[in-house]
Design a protein around this motif. Structure first.
Motif, mmCIF file in Angstrom:
data_model
loop_
_atom_site.group_PDB
_atom_site.id
_atom_site.type_symbol
_atom_site.label_atom_id
_atom_site.label_comp_id
_atom_site.label_asym_id
_atom_site.label_seq_id
_atom_site.Cartn_x
_atom_site.Cartn_y
_atom_site.Cartn_z
ATOM 1 N N LEU A 16 0.804 -1.223 0.000
ATOM 2 C CA LEU A 16 0.000 0.000 0.000
ATOM 3 C C LEU A 16 0.835 1.271 0.000
ATOM 4 O O LEU A 16 0.451 2.268 -0.623
ATOM 5 N N GLU A 17 1.971 1.281 0.670
ATOM 6 C CA GLU A 17 2.814 2.477 0.673
ATOM 7 C C GLU A 17 3.314 2.791 -0.736
ATOM 8 O O GLU A 17 3.322 3.936 -1.171
ATOM 9 N N ARG A 20 0.395 4.014 -2.732
ATOM 10 C CA ARG A 20 0.044 5.386 -2.339
ATOM 11 C C ARG A 20 0.957 6.386 -3.046
ATOM 12 O O ARG A 20 0.495 7.392 -3.585
ATOM 13 N N PHE A 31 -5.355 11.899 -2.685
ATOM 14 C CA PHE A 31 -5.309 10.908 -1.618
ATOM 15 C C PHE A 31 -6.356 11.278 -0.570
ATOM 16 O O PHE A 31 -6.420 12.419 -0.125
ATOM 17 N N GLN A 34 -5.777 6.220 4.278
ATOM 18 C CA GLN A 34 -5.165 4.902 4.237
ATOM 19 C C GLN A 34 -5.478 4.180 5.532
ATOM 20 O O GLN A 34 -5.458 4.771 6.611
ATOM 21 N N CYS A 39 -5.840 1.923 0.451
ATOM 22 C CA CYS A 39 -5.615 3.356 0.241
ATOM 23 C C CYS A 39 -6.792 3.840 -0.589
ATOM 24 O O CYS A 39 -7.194 3.177 -1.552
ATOM 25 N N ARG A 49 -10.364 2.507 -4.566
ATOM 26 C CA ARG A 49 -9.861 1.820 -3.367
ATOM 27 C C ARG A 49 -8.787 0.837 -3.819
ATOM 28 O O ARG A 49 -9.089 -0.146 -4.485
#
Length: 125
Positions: A16-17, A20, A31, A34, A39, A49
Motif C-alpha cells: 500500500l505504501e 500510495r 489521496f 489509508q 488506500c 480503493r
C-alpha cells in the motif's frame, strides 16, 4: 437502481505504501485516506480503493482507465514522471506507443503491482 449511484473502482496491491506514492505522486490522484486494508483516492467523482492483498497475479488486460482530453499531453506528462508505456504486438501502435482506433486513441501502462492502466482520448468517430 445503480444507474444513479456513484461508482467505486478497486485495484489490488501487495504494498500500500508503494501504491500510495504511485497513485498520488505519479498519476496525481487526490489521496483521501489509508488504513491497513486499503488506500483511498479520488479521480473526478470516482473513488478508487487500492486494496491490500497478500499476493495476486496481474491480469493481462486493462483494469482501470481514464478518459483524457489530450492523450499526447497526458502520455508526455506521465513519461516525465517515469511511466513506461506498453507495446502490444497485436496492435498497430505508433512510436509514441499510442494506438489509434476508429473512436479514439489509447495508451497503456502498469502500476507498481503490474495492474494494466489506460488512457483514452475519445474522438467521437
Amino acid at each position: 437502481m445503480l444507474d444513479s449511484a456513484d461508482l467505486v473502482a478497486f485495484a489490488p496491491s501487495t504494498d500500500l505504501e508503494r501504491s500510495r506514492a504511485f497513485y498520488t505522486d505519479v498519476t496525481g490522484l487526490e489521496f483521501i485516506e489509508q488504513s491497513p486494508f486499503a488506500c483511498v483516492f479520488r479521480s473526478g467523482t470516482t473513488m478508487l480503493r487500492v486494496t491490500a492483498v497478500a499476493e495476486f497475479t496481474p491480469q493481462p488486460f486493462t483494469v482501470l482507465g481514464w478518459a483524457v482530453a489530450d492523450i499526447r499531453a497526458s502520455v508526455a506528462e506521465l513519461r516525465g514522471r517515469g511511466v513506461e508505456f506498453l507495446t502490444f504486438d497485436t496492435l498497430p501502435q505508433g512510436t509514441d506507443k499510442i494506438w489509434t482506433t476508429p473512436g479514439g486513441r489509447i495508451a497503456w501502462f502498469r502500476d507498481p503491482d503490474g495492474n494494466v492502466l489506460s488512457l483514452t482520448e475519445f474522438t467521437g468517430n
